[in-house]
Design a protein around this motif. Structure first.
Motif, PDB file in Angstrom:
ATOM      1  N   GLU A  77       0.833  -1.209   0.000  1.00 20.32           N
ATOM      2  CA  GLU A  77       0.000   0.000   0.000  1.00 20.32           C
ATOM      3  C   GLU A  77       0.865   1.255   0.000  1.00 20.32           C
ATOM      4  O   GLU A  77       0.566   2.225  -0.687  1.00 20.32           O
ATOM      5  N   GLY A  78       1.936   1.228   0.801  1.00 20.57           N
ATOM      6  CA  GLY A  78       2.849   2.368   0.834  1.00 20.57           C
ATOM      7  C   GLY A  78       3.537   2.578  -0.504  1.00 20.57           C
ATOM      8  O   GLY A  78       3.703   3.712  -0.948  1.00 20.57           O
ATOM      9  N   MET A  79       3.926   1.470  -1.144  1.00 15.44           N
ATOM     10  CA  MET A  79       4.566   1.573  -2.457  1.00 15.44           C
ATOM     11  C   MET A  79       3.597   2.200  -3.469  1.00 15.44           C
ATOM     12  O   MET A  79       3.970   3.089  -4.223  1.00 15.44           O
ATOM     13  N   ASN A  80       2.350   1.756  -3.455  1.00 19.73           N
ATOM     14  CA  ASN A  80       1.359   2.328  -4.368  1.00 19.73           C
ATOM     15  C   ASN A  80       1.122   3.805  -4.072  1.00 19.73           C
ATOM     16  O   ASN A  80       1.016   4.614  -4.993  1.00 19.73           O
ATOM     17  N   ALA A  81       1.058   4.170  -2.791  1.00 17.96           N
ATOM     18  CA  ALA A  81       0.875   5.573  -2.418  1.00 17.96           C
ATOM     19  C   ALA A  81       2.065   6.415  -2.870  1.00 17.96           C
ATOM     20  O   ALA A  81       1.896   7.517  -3.390  1.00 17.96           O
ATOM     21  N   LEU A  82       3.263   5.868  -2.695  1.00 20.55           N
ATOM     22  CA  LEU A  82       4.469   6.583  -3.110  1.00 20.55           C
ATOM     23  C   LEU A  82       4.487   6.769  -4.622  1.00 20.55           C
ATOM     24  O   LEU A  82       4.737   7.868  -5.127  1.00 20.55           O
ATOM     25  N   LEU A  83       4.199   5.722  -5.359  1.00 15.34           N
ATOM     26  CA  LEU A  83       4.187   5.823  -6.820  1.00 15.34           C
ATOM     27  C   LEU A  83       3.121   6.795  -7.297  1.00 15.34           C
ATOM     28  O   LEU A  83       3.354   7.586  -8.222  1.00 15.34           O
ATOM     29  N   ASP A  84       1.944   6.751  -6.684  1.00 14.20           N
ATOM     30  CA  ASP A  84       0.884   7.698  -7.044  1.00 14.20           C
ATOM     31  C   ASP A  84       1.331   9.143  -6.781  1.00 14.20           C
ATOM     32  O   ASP A  84       1.097  10.031  -7.606  1.00 14.20           O
ATOM     33  N   ALA A  85       1.973   9.365  -5.636  1.00 14.26           N
ATOM     34  CA  ALA A  85       2.448  10.708  -5.303  1.00 14.26           C
ATOM     35  C   ALA A  85       3.512  11.171  -6.274  1.00 14.26           C
ATOM     36  O   ALA A  85       3.491  12.329  -6.725  1.00 14.26           O
ATOM     37  N   LEU A  86       4.437  10.299  -6.628  1.00 11.84           N
ATOM     38  CA  LEU A  86       5.485  10.669  -7.579  1.00 11.84           C
ATOM     39  C   LEU A  86       4.920  10.938  -8.958  1.00 11.84           C
ATOM     40  O   LEU A  86       5.332  11.891  -9.623  1.00 11.84           O
ATOM     41  N   GLU A  87       3.978  10.146  -9.395  1.00 11.93           N
ATOM     42  CA  GLU A  87       3.355  10.368 -10.698  1.00 11.93           C
ATOM     43  C   GLU A  87       2.558  11.663 -10.692  1.00 11.93           C
ATOM     44  O   GLU A  87       2.516  12.380 -11.686  1.00 11.93           O
ATOM     45  N   GLY A  88       1.947  11.996  -9.569  1.00 16.13           N
ATOM     46  CA  GLY A  88       1.177  13.228  -9.445  1.00 16.13           C
ATOM     47  C   GLY A  88       2.037  14.467  -9.557  1.00 16.13           C
ATOM     48  O   GLY A  88       1.589  15.516  -9.983  1.00 16.13           O
ATOM     49  N   ASP A  89       3.313  14.342  -9.180  1.00 12.46           N
ATOM     50  CA  ASP A  89       4.244  15.475  -9.265  1.00 12.46           C
ATOM     51  C   ASP A  89       4.860  15.614 -10.647  1.00 12.46           C
ATOM     52  O   ASP A  89       5.655  16.484 -10.879  1.00 12.46           O
ATOM     53  N   GLY A  90       4.542  14.691 -11.536  1.00 11.32           N
ATOM     54  CA  GLY A  90       5.122  14.743 -12.870  1.00 11.32           C
ATOM     55  C   GLY A  90       6.523  14.195 -12.924  1.00 11.32           C
ATOM     56  O   GLY A  90       7.279  14.463 -13.842  1.00 11.32           O
ATOM     57  N   ALA A  91       6.922  13.453 -11.891  1.00 11.20           N
ATOM     58  CA  ALA A  91       8.275  12.904 -11.848  1.00 11.20           C
ATOM     59  C   ALA A  91       8.423  11.741 -12.779  1.00 11.20           C
ATOM     60  O   ALA A  91       7.518  11.083 -13.166  1.00 11.20           O
TER      61      ALA A  91
END
Length: 91
Positions: A77-91
Motif C-alpha cells: 500500500e505504501g509503495m502504491n501511495a508513493l508511486l501515485d504521489a510521484l506520478e502526481g508530481d510529474g516525476a
C-alpha cells in the motif's frame, strides 16, 4: 526553524530522483554560467583539488527512496501511495 513534513518529503524526492547530468557537466566543464540553474539535489559532496581533480559524491538514492516508502506507510500500500504521489508530481 520549524520543519515542514511536505518540504522534507519534497527534498527526499528530489534527492532520490535527481539525475547526475548537471553534476557531471559541472565536473567536466566548470564554468560560472552553469551554476545558477543546475540540478544538484543528488550531490552530497563536490570537491575540486588544487591540481584540478574533481570528486563528486552522490546521495544514497536507495536510502532516500526507502525513507519515502517508509513515510508512505511501507508495504504494498505504501509503495502504491508513493508511486501515485510521484506520478502526481510529474516525476
Amino acid at each position: 526553524m520549524e520543519l515542514d513534513r511536505e518540504k522534507i518529503l519534497e527534498a527526499l524526492e528530489r534527492a532520490a530522483l535527481s539525475k547526475p547530468n548537471d553534476a557531471v557537466m559541472l565536473a567536466l566543464e566548470p564554468k560560472e554560467q552553469y551554476v545558477p540553474g543546475l540540478d544538484l539535489w543528488g550531490v552530497s559532496e563536490f570537491k575540486v583539488s588544487s591540481t584540478g581533480a574533481v570528486e563528486v559524491k552522490f546521495a544514497d538514492r536507495v536510502k532516500a527512496i526507502s525513507l519515502l516508502l517508509e513515510c508512505a506507510g511501507g508495504g504494498e500500500e505504501g509503495m502504491n501511495a508513493l508511486l501515485d504521489a510521484l506520478e502526481g508530481d510529474g516525476a
